[in-house]
Write a protein that holds these residues in place. Structure first.
Motif, PDB file in Angstrom:
ATOM      1  N   ILE A  62      -4.113   5.768   2.737  1.00 34.45           N
ATOM      2  CA  ILE A  62      -4.040   4.545   1.794  1.00 34.45           C
ATOM      3  C   ILE A  62      -4.133   5.119   0.480  1.00 34.45           C
ATOM      4  O   ILE A  62      -5.014   5.602  -0.006  1.00 34.45           O
ATOM      5  CB  ILE A  62      -4.625   3.514   2.194  1.00 34.45           C
ATOM      6  CG1 ILE A  62      -4.669   3.454   4.036  1.00 34.45           C
ATOM      7  CG2 ILE A  62      -4.466   2.262   1.764  1.00 34.45           C
ATOM      8  CD1 ILE A  62      -5.676   2.445   4.532  1.00 34.45           C
ATOM      9  N   GLY A  63      -3.199   4.409  -0.429  1.00 32.12           N
ATOM     10  CA  GLY A  63      -3.340   4.422  -1.856  1.00 32.12           C
ATOM     11  C   GLY A  63      -3.135   2.909  -2.347  1.00 32.12           C
ATOM     12  O   GLY A  63      -2.629   2.318  -1.620  1.00 32.12           O
ATOM     13  N   TYR A  64      -3.123   2.783  -3.530  1.00 31.41           N
ATOM     14  CA  TYR A  64      -3.199   1.475  -4.173  1.00 31.41           C
ATOM     15  C   TYR A  64      -2.411   1.621  -5.318  1.00 31.41           C
ATOM     16  O   TYR A  64      -2.596   2.253  -6.142  1.00 31.41           O
ATOM     17  CB  TYR A  64      -4.644   0.662  -4.355  1.00 31.41           C
ATOM     18  CG  TYR A  64      -5.379   0.617  -3.030  1.00 31.41           C
ATOM     19  CD1 TYR A  64      -5.299  -0.141  -2.069  1.00 31.41           C
ATOM     20  CD2 TYR A  64      -6.298   1.597  -2.935  1.00 31.41           C
ATOM     21  CE1 TYR A  64      -5.899  -0.018  -0.877  1.00 31.41           C
ATOM     22  CE2 TYR A  64      -7.001   1.857  -1.715  1.00 31.41           C
ATOM     23  CZ  TYR A  64      -6.847   1.046  -0.806  1.00 31.41           C
ATOM     24  OH  TYR A  64      -7.697   1.078   0.475  1.00 31.41           O
TER      25      TYR A  64
ATOM     26  N   GLY B 294       5.601   1.265  -8.351  1.00 28.14           N
ATOM     27  CA  GLY B 294       5.479   2.646  -8.148  1.00 28.14           C
ATOM     28  C   GLY B 294       4.354   3.410  -8.954  1.00 28.14           C
ATOM     29  O   GLY B 294       4.523   4.595  -8.979  1.00 28.14           O
ATOM     30  N   SER B 295       3.338   2.645  -9.617  1.00 25.06           N
ATOM     31  CA  SER B 295       2.265   3.374 -10.365  1.00 25.06           C
ATOM     32  C   SER B 295       1.161   3.986  -9.018  1.00 25.06           C
ATOM     33  O   SER B 295       1.486   3.850  -8.101  1.00 25.06           O
ATOM     34  CB  SER B 295       1.648   2.377 -10.957  1.00 25.06           C
ATOM     35  OG  SER B 295       0.958   1.263 -10.170  1.00 25.06           O
ATOM     36  N   ASN B 296       0.691   4.817  -9.795  1.00 26.04           N
ATOM     37  CA  ASN B 296      -0.391   5.567  -9.152  1.00 26.04           C
ATOM     38  C   ASN B 296       0.008   6.658  -8.039  1.00 26.04           C
ATOM     39  O   ASN B 296      -0.342   7.163  -7.260  1.00 26.04           O
ATOM     40  CB  ASN B 296      -1.434   4.802  -8.541  1.00 26.04           C
ATOM     41  CG  ASN B 296      -2.245   3.952  -9.393  1.00 26.04           C
ATOM     42  OD1 ASN B 296      -2.409   4.383 -10.483  1.00 26.04           O
ATOM     43  ND2 ASN B 296      -2.889   2.948  -8.845  1.00 26.04           N
ATOM     44  N   ASP B 297       1.201   7.196  -8.265  1.00 27.04           N
ATOM     45  CA  ASP B 297       2.073   8.173  -7.155  1.00 27.04           C
ATOM     46  C   ASP B 297       1.066   9.371  -7.316  1.00 27.04           C
ATOM     47  O   ASP B 297       1.127  10.169  -6.422  1.00 27.04           O
ATOM     48  CB  ASP B 297       3.301   8.227  -7.591  1.00 27.04           C
ATOM     49  CG  ASP B 297       4.302   7.058  -6.997  1.00 27.04           C
ATOM     50  OD1 ASP B 297       3.559   6.180  -6.139  1.00 27.04           O
ATOM     51  OD2 ASP B 297       5.376   7.039  -7.258  1.00 27.04           O
TER      52      ASP B 297
ATOM     53  N   PRO C 288       0.841  -1.267  -0.298  1.00 28.50           N
ATOM     54  CA  PRO C 288       0.007   0.000  -0.122  1.00 28.50           C
ATOM     55  C   PRO C 288       0.934   1.200  -0.050  1.00 28.50           C
ATOM     56  O   PRO C 288       1.734   1.264   0.508  1.00 28.50           O
ATOM     57  CB  PRO C 288      -0.996  -0.106   1.394  1.00 28.50           C
ATOM     58  CG  PRO C 288      -0.017  -1.031   2.318  1.00 28.50           C
ATOM     59  CD  PRO C 288       0.641  -1.918   1.329  1.00 28.50           C
ATOM     60  N   ARG C 289       0.329   2.172  -0.635  1.00 30.02           N
ATOM     61  CA  ARG C 289       0.952   3.579  -0.551  1.00 30.02           C
ATOM     62  C   ARG C 289       0.594   4.320   0.566  1.00 30.02           C
ATOM     63  O   ARG C 289      -0.704   4.469   0.918  1.00 30.02           O
ATOM     64  CB  ARG C 289       0.557   4.328  -1.799  1.00 30.02           C
ATOM     65  CG  ARG C 289       1.002   3.905  -3.426  1.00 30.02           C
ATOM     66  CD  ARG C 289       0.730   4.658  -4.423  1.00 30.02           C
ATOM     67  NE  ARG C 289       0.862   6.171  -4.038  1.00 30.02           N
ATOM     68  CZ  ARG C 289      -0.209   6.991  -4.114  1.00 30.02           C
ATOM     69  NH1 ARG C 289      -1.450   6.711  -4.193  1.00 30.02           N
ATOM     70  NH2 ARG C 289       0.345   8.207  -4.128  1.00 30.02           N
ATOM     71  N   ILE C 290       1.213   4.341   1.535  1.00 28.74           N
ATOM     72  CA  ILE C 290       0.778   4.878   3.192  1.00 28.74           C
ATOM     73  C   ILE C 290       1.490   6.389   3.495  1.00 28.74           C
ATOM     74  O   ILE C 290       2.703   6.626   3.441  1.00 28.74           O
ATOM     75  CB  ILE C 290       1.299   3.738   3.915  1.00 28.74           C
ATOM     76  CG1 ILE C 290       0.753   2.523   3.960  1.00 28.74           C
ATOM     77  CG2 ILE C 290       1.113   4.536   5.653  1.00 28.74           C
ATOM     78  CD1 ILE C 290      -0.702   2.400   4.085  1.00 28.74           C
ATOM     79  N   GLY C 291       0.572   7.265   3.929  1.00 28.27           N
ATOM     80  CA  GLY C 291       1.008   8.410   4.629  1.00 28.27           C
ATOM     81  C   GLY C 291      -0.032   8.539   5.982  1.00 28.27           C
ATOM     82  O   GLY C 291      -0.548   7.368   6.474  1.00 28.27           O
ATOM     83  N   PHE C 292       0.181   9.427   6.663  1.00 29.10           N
ATOM     84  CA  PHE C 292      -0.476   9.716   7.758  1.00 29.10           C
ATOM     85  C   PHE C 292      -1.179  10.940   8.009  1.00 29.10           C
ATOM     86  O   PHE C 292      -0.637  11.987   8.584  1.00 29.10           O
ATOM     87  CB  PHE C 292       0.473   9.599   9.103  1.00 29.10           C
ATOM     88  CG  PHE C 292       1.139   8.214   9.042  1.00 29.10           C
ATOM     89  CD1 PHE C 292       0.404   7.137   9.926  1.00 29.10           C
ATOM     90  CD2 PHE C 292       2.389   7.796   8.492  1.00 29.10           C
ATOM     91  CE1 PHE C 292       1.110   5.836   9.576  1.00 29.10           C
ATOM     92  CE2 PHE C 292       2.845   6.745   8.634  1.00 29.10           C
ATOM     93  CZ  PHE C 292       2.167   5.552   9.308  1.00 29.10           C
ATOM     94  N   GLY C 293      -2.314  11.247   7.163  1.00 27.75           N
ATOM     95  CA  GLY C 293      -3.308  12.375   7.118  1.00 27.75           C
ATOM     96  C   GLY C 293      -2.248  13.667   6.716  1.00 27.75           C
ATOM     97  O   GLY C 293      -1.431  13.387   5.836  1.00 27.75           O
TER      98      GLY C 293
END
Length: 228
Positions: free
Chosen positions: A171-173, A179-182, A119-124
């Motif tokens: 969360i992103g996918y 590395g796609s969908n950045d 998952p592409r992960i950050g925190f708000g």
């Protein structure tokens, strides 16, 4: 040994082990909650145990069973999962000092989809992300059919690190290409009240998506990868 708190969502948009007794999971109800103001960094993790256990291994070779190919995408033609396919729940482990977080993705549609890579992960608004991956790739990509689940584990901080208190994970996918969908915005999933705020350090990492919860726990708690 699993604890935690549960939340599933199709949430709101932002910018972007085998443990002997560890079986956290999620009882999810879709929610559109957005993150609230951050709690003090000393806020303790939740101690409310989740309600579901790790999935049983699936038979190979059929769409939706998580074995459609290798960790690089294999030969499966099942479409990549996106926000419209999944509900997300978050939970933590007992006696863990809040250093890890489990993300459980459940397919609530009537067709299979694949969670590629990690998952592409950050925190708000606190940490943009995406944070890097850790541990080995799974033996099979995480293709999930209707009502099936896949898991990713987050390592949040090491002892002694300077941390930031957060109340949401973003969360992103990815698609088949690593590395796609950045350029696609991640969605915020607020932690449930039972979980409260969590601390995140500068070396946070995520595992790859995996249909086997025990494999995720092995990476987080047994391999020592979180300390590398």
């Amino acid at each position: 040994m699993a604890v935690a708190a549960l939340l599933s969502t199709t949430a709101c948009q932002s910018d972007d082990g085998k443990g002997d007794a560890q079986k956290p999971g999620a009882s999810a109800t879709p929610s559109s909650a957005t993150p609230s103001s951050a709690a003090p960094s000393s806020a303790p993790p939740s101690t409310t145990p989740p309600t579901t256990s790790a999935p049983k291994p699936s038979k190979p070779g059929k769409p939706g069973n998580g074995n459609g190919g290798d960790g690089d995408g294999g030969t499966t033609t099942v479409a990549a999962c996106n926000d419209n396919d999944l509900s997300i729940a978050t939970s933590a482990w007992r006696q863990d000092s809040g250093q890890h977080l489990l993300i459980t993705a459940t397919n609530f549609t009537d067709k299979a989809c694949t969670l590629y890579h990690y998952p592409r992960i950050g925190f708000g608004a606190k940490i943009d992300g995406p944070i890097p991956a850790m541990g080995p790739k799974p033996k099979a990509i995480a293709t999930i059919g209707p009502k099936q689940k896949a898991y990713a584990g987050l390592f949040l901080f090491r002892g002694g690190e300077q941390t930031v208190a957060v109340e949401a994970v973003s969360i992103g996918y990815q698609d088949r290409a690593l590395g796609s969908n950045d350029d696609v915005a991640m969605l915020d999933v607020s932690f449930p009240k039972e979980l409260g705020a969590l601390n995140v350090g500068p070396n946070a990492k995520t595992t790859y998506w995996n249909r086997d919860l025990r494999a995720v726990e092995d990476i987080l708690f047994r391999s020592g990868a979180s300390g590398s």
